[in-house]
Design a protein around this motif. Sequence first.
Motif, PDB file in Angstrom:
ATOM      1  N   GLY A 159       0.824  -1.201   0.000  1.00 28.42           N
ATOM      2  CA  GLY A 159       0.000   0.000   0.000  1.00 28.42           C
ATOM      3  C   GLY A 159       0.852   1.242   0.000  1.00 28.42           C
ATOM      4  N   ALA A 160       0.200   2.390  -0.116  1.00 25.86           N
ATOM      5  CA  ALA A 160       0.917   3.664  -0.148  1.00 25.86           C
ATOM      6  C   ALA A 160       1.427   4.024   1.242  1.00 25.86           C
ATOM      7  CB  ALA A 160       0.000   4.756  -0.669  1.00 25.86           C
ATOM      8  N   GLN A 161       2.601   4.651   1.276  1.00 26.54           N
ATOM      9  CA  GLN A 161       3.206   5.085   2.532  1.00 26.54           C
ATOM     10  C   GLN A 161       3.723   6.513   2.379  1.00 26.54           C
ATOM     11  OE1 GLN A 161       5.859   1.849   4.284  1.00 26.54           O
ATOM     12  NE2 GLN A 161       5.498   1.027   2.231  1.00 26.54           N
ATOM     13  N   ALA A 162       3.545   7.300   3.405  1.00 21.45           N
ATOM     14  CA  ALA A 162       4.109   8.644   3.427  1.00 21.45           C
ATOM     15  C   ALA A 162       5.590   8.551   3.789  1.00 21.45           C
ATOM     16  CB  ALA A 162       3.383   9.516   4.436  1.00 21.45           C
ATOM     17  N   ILE A 163       6.409   9.375   3.132  1.00 24.96           N
ATOM     18  CA  ILE A 163       7.827   9.480   3.471  1.00 24.96           C
ATOM     19  C   ILE A 163       7.999  10.720   4.332  1.00 24.96           C
ATOM     20  CG2 ILE A 163      10.158   9.839   2.574  1.00 24.96           C
ATOM     21  CD1 ILE A 163       9.346   8.365   0.047  1.00 24.96           C
ATOM     22  N   GLU A 164       8.350  10.507   5.581  1.00 24.69           N
ATOM     23  CA  GLU A 164       8.556  11.620   6.507  1.00 24.69           C
ATOM     24  C   GLU A 164      10.036  11.969   6.530  1.00 24.69           C
ATOM     25  OE1 GLU A 164       6.823  10.710  10.273  1.00 24.69           O
ATOM     26  OE2 GLU A 164       4.894  10.123   9.407  1.00 24.69           O
ATOM     27  N   ALA A 165      10.380  13.066   5.874  1.00 28.46           N
ATOM     28  CA  ALA A 165      11.765  13.514   5.735  1.00 28.46           C
ATOM     29  C   ALA A 165      11.806  15.006   6.032  1.00 28.46           C
ATOM     30  CB  ALA A 165      12.275  13.238   4.318  1.00 28.46           C
ATOM     31  N   PRO A 166      12.090  15.405   7.275  1.00 28.93           N
ATOM     32  CA  PRO A 166      12.027  16.823   7.658  1.00 28.93           C
ATOM     33  C   PRO A 166      12.896  17.732   6.802  1.00 28.93           C
ATOM     34  CG  PRO A 166      12.192  15.425   9.602  1.00 28.93           C
ATOM     35  CD  PRO A 166      12.403  14.533   8.418  1.00 28.93           C
ATOM     36  N   ALA A 310      -3.787   5.509   5.204  1.00 23.99           N
ATOM     37  CA  ALA A 310      -5.102   4.876   5.191  1.00 23.99           C
ATOM     38  C   ALA A 310      -5.692   4.992   3.797  1.00 23.99           C
ATOM     39  CB  ALA A 310      -6.010   5.544   6.216  1.00 23.99           C
ATOM     40  N   ALA A 311      -6.372   3.963   3.386  1.00 23.08           N
ATOM     41  CA  ALA A 311      -7.020   3.995   2.068  1.00 23.08           C
ATOM     42  C   ALA A 311      -8.055   5.109   2.039  1.00 23.08           C
ATOM     43  CB  ALA A 311      -7.680   2.660   1.777  1.00 23.08           C
ATOM     44  N   GLU A 312      -8.091   5.843   0.935  1.00 20.54           N
ATOM     45  CA  GLU A 312      -9.047   6.929   0.796  1.00 20.54           C
ATOM     46  C   GLU A 312     -10.471   6.380   0.668  1.00 20.54           C
ATOM     47  OE1 GLU A 312      -9.115  10.878  -1.867  1.00 20.54           O
ATOM     48  OE2 GLU A 312      -9.388   9.033  -2.965  1.00 20.54           O
ATOM     49  N   VAL A 313     -11.404   6.969   1.391  1.00 23.56           N
ATOM     50  CA  VAL A 313     -12.811   6.579   1.291  1.00 23.56           C
ATOM     51  C   VAL A 313     -13.519   7.621   0.434  1.00 23.56           C
ATOM     52  CG1 VAL A 313     -14.923   6.052   2.538  1.00 23.56           C
ATOM     53  CG2 VAL A 313     -12.702   5.513   3.561  1.00 23.56           C
ATOM     54  N   SER A 314     -13.843   7.261  -0.792  1.00 24.29           N
ATOM     55  CA  SER A 314     -14.482   8.198  -1.708  1.00 24.29           C
ATOM     56  C   SER A 314     -15.997   8.106  -1.609  1.00 24.29           C
ATOM     57  CB  SER A 314     -14.049   7.890  -3.151  1.00 24.29           C
ATOM     58  OG  SER A 314     -14.544   6.622  -3.529  1.00 24.29           O
ATOM     59  N   THR A 315     -16.679   9.097  -2.154  1.00 24.84           N
ATOM     60  CA  THR A 315     -18.143   9.074  -2.187  1.00 24.84           C
ATOM     61  C   THR A 315     -18.639   7.846  -2.941  1.00 24.84           C
ATOM     62  OG1 THR A 315     -18.171  11.484  -2.139  1.00 24.84           O
ATOM     63  CG2 THR A 315     -20.175  10.381  -2.875  1.00 24.84           C
ATOM     64  N   GLU A 316     -17.958   7.497  -4.044  1.00 27.55           N
ATOM     65  CA  GLU A 316     -18.366   6.347  -4.827  1.00 27.55           C
ATOM     66  C   GLU A 316     -18.303   5.061  -4.008  1.00 27.55           C
ATOM     67  OE1 GLU A 316     -16.295   8.657  -5.752  1.00 27.55           O
ATOM     68  OE2 GLU A 316     -17.308   9.632  -7.441  1.00 27.55           O
ATOM     69  N   LYS A 317     -17.227   4.937  -3.189  1.00 33.02           N
ATOM     70  CA  LYS A 317     -17.095   3.743  -2.364  1.00 33.02           C
ATOM     71  C   LYS A 317     -18.184   3.691  -1.299  1.00 33.02           C
ATOM     72  CE  LYS A 317     -12.109   3.107  -2.998  1.00 33.02           C
ATOM     73  NZ  LYS A 317     -10.781   3.121  -2.344  1.00 33.02           N
ATOM     74  N   LEU A 318     -18.498   4.841  -0.717  1.00 30.50           N
ATOM     75  CA  LEU A 318     -19.536   4.870   0.310  1.00 30.50           C
ATOM     76  C   LEU A 318     -20.891   4.473  -0.266  1.00 30.50           C
ATOM     77  CD1 LEU A 318     -18.593   8.116   2.261  1.00 30.50           C
ATOM     78  CD2 LEU A 318     -18.387   5.774   3.080  1.00 30.50           C
ATOM     79  N   LEU A 319     -21.215   4.976  -1.452  1.00 31.72           N
ATOM     80  CA  LEU A 319     -22.499   4.672  -2.062  1.00 31.72           C
ATOM     81  C   LEU A 319     -22.606   3.219  -2.499  1.00 31.72           C
ATOM     82  CD1 LEU A 319     -22.998   7.886  -4.225  1.00 31.72           C
ATOM     83  CD2 LEU A 319     -24.169   7.292  -2.086  1.00 31.72           C
ATOM     84  N   ALA A 320     -21.441   2.588  -2.705  1.00 35.14           N
ATOM     85  CA  ALA A 320     -21.443   1.195  -3.140  1.00 35.14           C
ATOM     86  C   ALA A 320     -21.609   0.224  -1.977  1.00 35.14           C
ATOM     87  CB  ALA A 320     -20.145   0.890  -3.885  1.00 35.14           C
TER      88      ALA A 320
END
Length: 332
Positions: A159-166, A310-320
């Motif tokens: 999955g996607a990960q943020a790279i925290e690099a100050p 976290a996986a993005e929760v889109s309107t389309e996913k909610l309606l499905a």
Amino acid sequence: MSARLHICAAGPGVTVQDAGRFGYSRYGVTPAGPMDEAAFLTATRAVGAAAAIEISLGGVTLETEGASLAVAIAGGAFDIRLDQQKLPSACLIPLTPGARLTIRAGVSGAWCYVAVGARFDLPLALGSLSTHARSGIGPKPLAAGDALRFLGVAPAPDGAQAIEAPWLARDDAPIRVMLGPQDDYFTPKAIEALLSAEWRVGARSDRMAYALEGPQLTHSRGHDIVSDGAAIGAIQIPGSGAPFVLMADRQPTGGYPKIATVIGADLGRLAQLRPGETLRFTKVGWAEAVAARAALKNKLAAGAVLTPLAAEVSTEKLLAVNLIGGVVSGRE
């Protein structure tokens, strides 16, 4: 395993860069390499790569074919989207076949790097993959319709990960310089102006040099010297009195006196400024310059922190999804 990365759209200034082409300056060959070394290393080290795609303000859109790729992105605060999902400006993602990665200029920054967990299937030019567009050395600048082939593809992350690099965060502190090597070619008033004025990055700035707009800096011994080596970060002053800061695609030698040199630790900060943005300089000595370079090197060696997104929760996913079992009246 191999994969192809398609360039669906690309603005100007999208090139392949590795650490640079060294040992050939004596023959008139520029090193090239990344404009922002720290951002480049942040992306390449996240996926174990030796080279990356460097992207300027025009942006790029990419798709992969054949295999999923581990892709690390780092640089300025660019707008990064995987299909319609907005991602942090520094992240590690799986790029699956058919998915579209779009990178556009965001709130700040001028350069962004895309590194792939694989090996570019490109020939070396004088031991390097770096593009130097003016001389035609290295791969040609990338454009819409091009495709890059990769070999030895590493597994993509789950999955996607943020790279925290100050060290990637914008820092508006003055850019540190060491005077010289030809500061004796300038009047004391010119040196004072260099260090006290607010400078604006000019529209003519590019990978070769950043043109600065501000007060005219006056020479005291003429504006021509016997040509000598031109280091990255050197601030040349031609006869016009307008400074040019030499950058990654600089010429190997130059015949204009150099009033000061930007220290290595601050080159990336300078590179990330866009035309029209302003900066100031401050003078430091050798010891401070070396200490700042060592501090940045140690931070890069310690590495960035990866945080799952976290996986993005889109309107389309909610309606499905059936979220309720029924509807009742408010009077009941």
